[in-house]
Design an enzyme around this catalytic site. Structure first.
Site, PDB file in Angstrom:
ATOM      1  N   TRP A 169       0.806  -1.219   0.000  1.00 46.11           N
ATOM      2  CA  TRP A 169       0.000   0.000   0.000  1.00 46.11           C
ATOM      3  C   TRP A 169       0.840   1.271   0.000  1.00 46.11           C
ATOM      4  O   TRP A 169       0.315   2.374  -0.192  1.00 46.11           O
ATOM      5  CB  TRP A 169      -0.919   0.022   1.221  1.00 46.11           C
ATOM      6  CG  TRP A 169      -0.182  -0.167   2.527  1.00 46.11           C
ATOM      7  CD1 TRP A 169      -0.048  -1.317   3.222  1.00 46.11           C
ATOM      8  CD2 TRP A 169       0.529   0.838   3.274  1.00 46.11           C
ATOM      9  NE1 TRP A 169       0.690  -1.124   4.361  1.00 46.11           N
ATOM     10  CE2 TRP A 169       1.065   0.197   4.422  1.00 46.11           C
ATOM     11  CE3 TRP A 169       0.772   2.195   3.101  1.00 46.11           C
ATOM     12  CZ2 TRP A 169       1.810   0.876   5.366  1.00 46.11           C
ATOM     13  CZ3 TRP A 169       1.521   2.890   4.046  1.00 46.11           C
ATOM     14  CH2 TRP A 169       2.035   2.220   5.161  1.00 46.11           C
ATOM     15  N   CYS A 170       2.134   1.134   0.205  1.00 51.68           N
ATOM     16  CA  CYS A 170       3.018   2.295   0.376  1.00 51.68           C
ATOM     17  C   CYS A 170       3.390   2.905  -0.977  1.00 51.68           C
ATOM     18  O   CYS A 170       3.851   2.211  -1.889  1.00 51.68           O
ATOM     19  CB  CYS A 170       4.269   1.868   1.141  1.00 51.68           C
ATOM     20  SG  CYS A 170       5.581   3.104   1.150  1.00 51.68           S
TER      21      CYS A 170
END
Length: 481
Positions: A169-170
């Protein structure tokens, strides 16, 4: 003889012959009471003269615009890594200083707040790193996926292991992914794992391997760690000392970093311990990674005397943080405003005002502990502080400045990355305390007044008592007067 007689005529204390005086029990009793009264009143006056008194007044703060307020602190964060710990200052005038390092020292600590090494020197957390241009070019999976089962085996087997700890998700992990896979493919082609085996380029998904990432104290994504075989393995639980890479993240920079790592390692010695001292990267690109997940932050900052904030948080211009996993629990060893007052001066000041100095370190020794596993994730801890300046003027010290404060703390749930905030608000008023200097001549005057007053009152009482007794005796004898 004539001159002597003239001098005697001005004698205010004329003597009565002893034969003409009469001693009495009442007079003796009054004399004893008068002497005791003199001694008691003299003692009271002496105690009052020796006692320290002061005058307190409230005035407008006389500080100039150029005068700054110093904040000293020593705090321990058992779950915040020194790698990303940042001390920031802001105020209502627009001042915004990020990641102050000049007057701040950081030491890695364990969960029991015990230091685990020397001072930790972190680099800049606000410098943007270079990445490959975002394009649609296809790339393969060149890096090796590691998990909790094979991580230790790979670490012990290969001389150099470079790992990308990432989170899907980064944003920054996704920016790194193409260049990381390209660099891994290039290194695999140059240094085949079967025929060469000097370096392995790997990756770990921290959303899947949570325990593995926690064991390596990963708090920001992506984190690039460099593990070396043999010499970096400790005896205690097989723990590895390793390094972090903080350089640019484009393909060329990553390949160069990896080439520099394996350059000192000869092919025939791939199974031997590598020499850490022979591998050098450019200054600032590679530094030791924290060996534990906690950090003690101590030092001071200077701020303007206006309302502002002192913020401690995890900060980086090229990393992302999982807010639900951040824990800003902390223990405050010391927190004070203004110049440090020596114990001797503080003792002298407390003789003047015993209650002074009781609130200059109100937060000392306080603990603020939260546990993300107990439904308290995303917790920001805020301290609201009101600061009052006191100026003390004594006989021994011309002037002593002392800052006292009140503090109220609260836990705030937020969607943002948790942090610790100290909201400070200096008061526009200040307290001026002045020691009252007592005159010795005034003390002597009061002593004389006590002696003379008691002697005179005792004489009057003796006269009244004596005359009263004479009248009583005459009445008893039936005489008329």
């Amino acid at each position: 003889m004539m001159s002597s007689a003239k001098i005697k005529s001005v004698d205010f204390y004329r003597k009565i012959p002893r034969d003409l005086t009469e001693a009495s029990l009442s007079g003796a009793g009054l004399s004893i009471v008068a002497a005791l009264s003199m001694m008691f009143l003299f003692g009271m006056e002496l105690n009052n003269y020796l006692a320290v008194s002061s005058t307190t007044s409230v005035v407008v703060d006389k500080s100039s615009d150029a005068e700054f307020l110093r904040i000293d602190f020593n705090m321990s964060f058992p779950a915040l890594s020194c790698e990303f710990a940042s001390v920031d200052v802001s105020d209502v005038l627009g001042t915004n200083r990020l990641n102050i390092t000049k007057t701040i020292r950081k030491h890695s600590i364990d969960k029991h707040l015990r230091p685990t090494g020397s001072e930790f020197h972190s680099g800049s957390t606000t410098t943007a790193l270079k990445h490959d241009e975002e394009d649609d070019e296809e790339y393969g999976e060149g890096s090796v996926s590691l998990n909790g089962h094979n991580f230790d085996r790979v670490t012990h087997h290969y001389p150099i292991l470079v790992v990308n700890f990432f989170a899907p998700w980064c944003y920054w992990s996704n920016r790194l992914k193409p260049s990381w896979e390209k660099a891994a493919t290039i290194m695999r082609e140059r240094y085949d794992l079967e025929s060469d085996g000097r370096i392995v380029v790997a990756k770990v998904d921290c959303t899947v391997e949570v325990d593995l990432c926690r064991r390596n104290h990963i708090q920001g994504y992506p984190s690039i760690r460099i593990f070396r075989k043999g010499s970096d393995v400790r005896d205690d639980h097989g723990h590895h000392d390793h390094e972090s890479y903080y350089g640019d993240r484009d393909t060329d920079s990553l390949v160069k970093m990896m080439e520099d790592l394996i350059a000192p390692i000869k092919l025939e010695s791939q199974m031997n311990t590598s020499d850490n001292s022979s591998t050098k990267l450019a200054t600032g690109l590679k530094r030791p990674a924290p060996v534990t997940g906690g950090c003690r932050i101590e030092g001071f900052v200077r701020v303007k005397k206006v309302p502002g904030n002192l913020v401690i948080s995890a900060r980086s211009a090229a990393h992302s943080f999982d807010a639900s996993q951040m824990n800003m629990s902390h223990v405050i060893s010391s927190f004070s405003f203004g110049k440090t007052i020596t114990p001797k001066v503080m003792r002298d000041i407390k003789l003047l005002l015993p209650h002074l100095g009781l609130s200059h370190d109100r937060l000392n020794g306080k603990s603020y502990i939260t546990n993300p596993r107990d439904s308290t994730e995303n917790v920001t801890i805020e301290h609201f502080i009101q600061v009052v300046k006191s100026e003390v003027m004594t006989r021994h010290y011309k002037i002593v400045e002392e800052y006292e404060y009140t503090a109220h703390s609260s836990l705030v749930h937020s969607i943002h990355v948790p942090e610790v905030k100290f909201h400070y608000e200096p008061s526009p008023m200040q307290i001026l305390i002045t020691e009252n200097v007592k005159s010795f001549s005034h003390f002597l005057t009061n002593v004389c007044a006590i002696i003379g007053g008691v002697f005179t009152v005792a004489g009057i009482l003796d006269s009244i008592l004596h005359n009263t007794m004479r009248i009583v005796k005459k009445v008893e004898l039936g005489k008329n007067f």
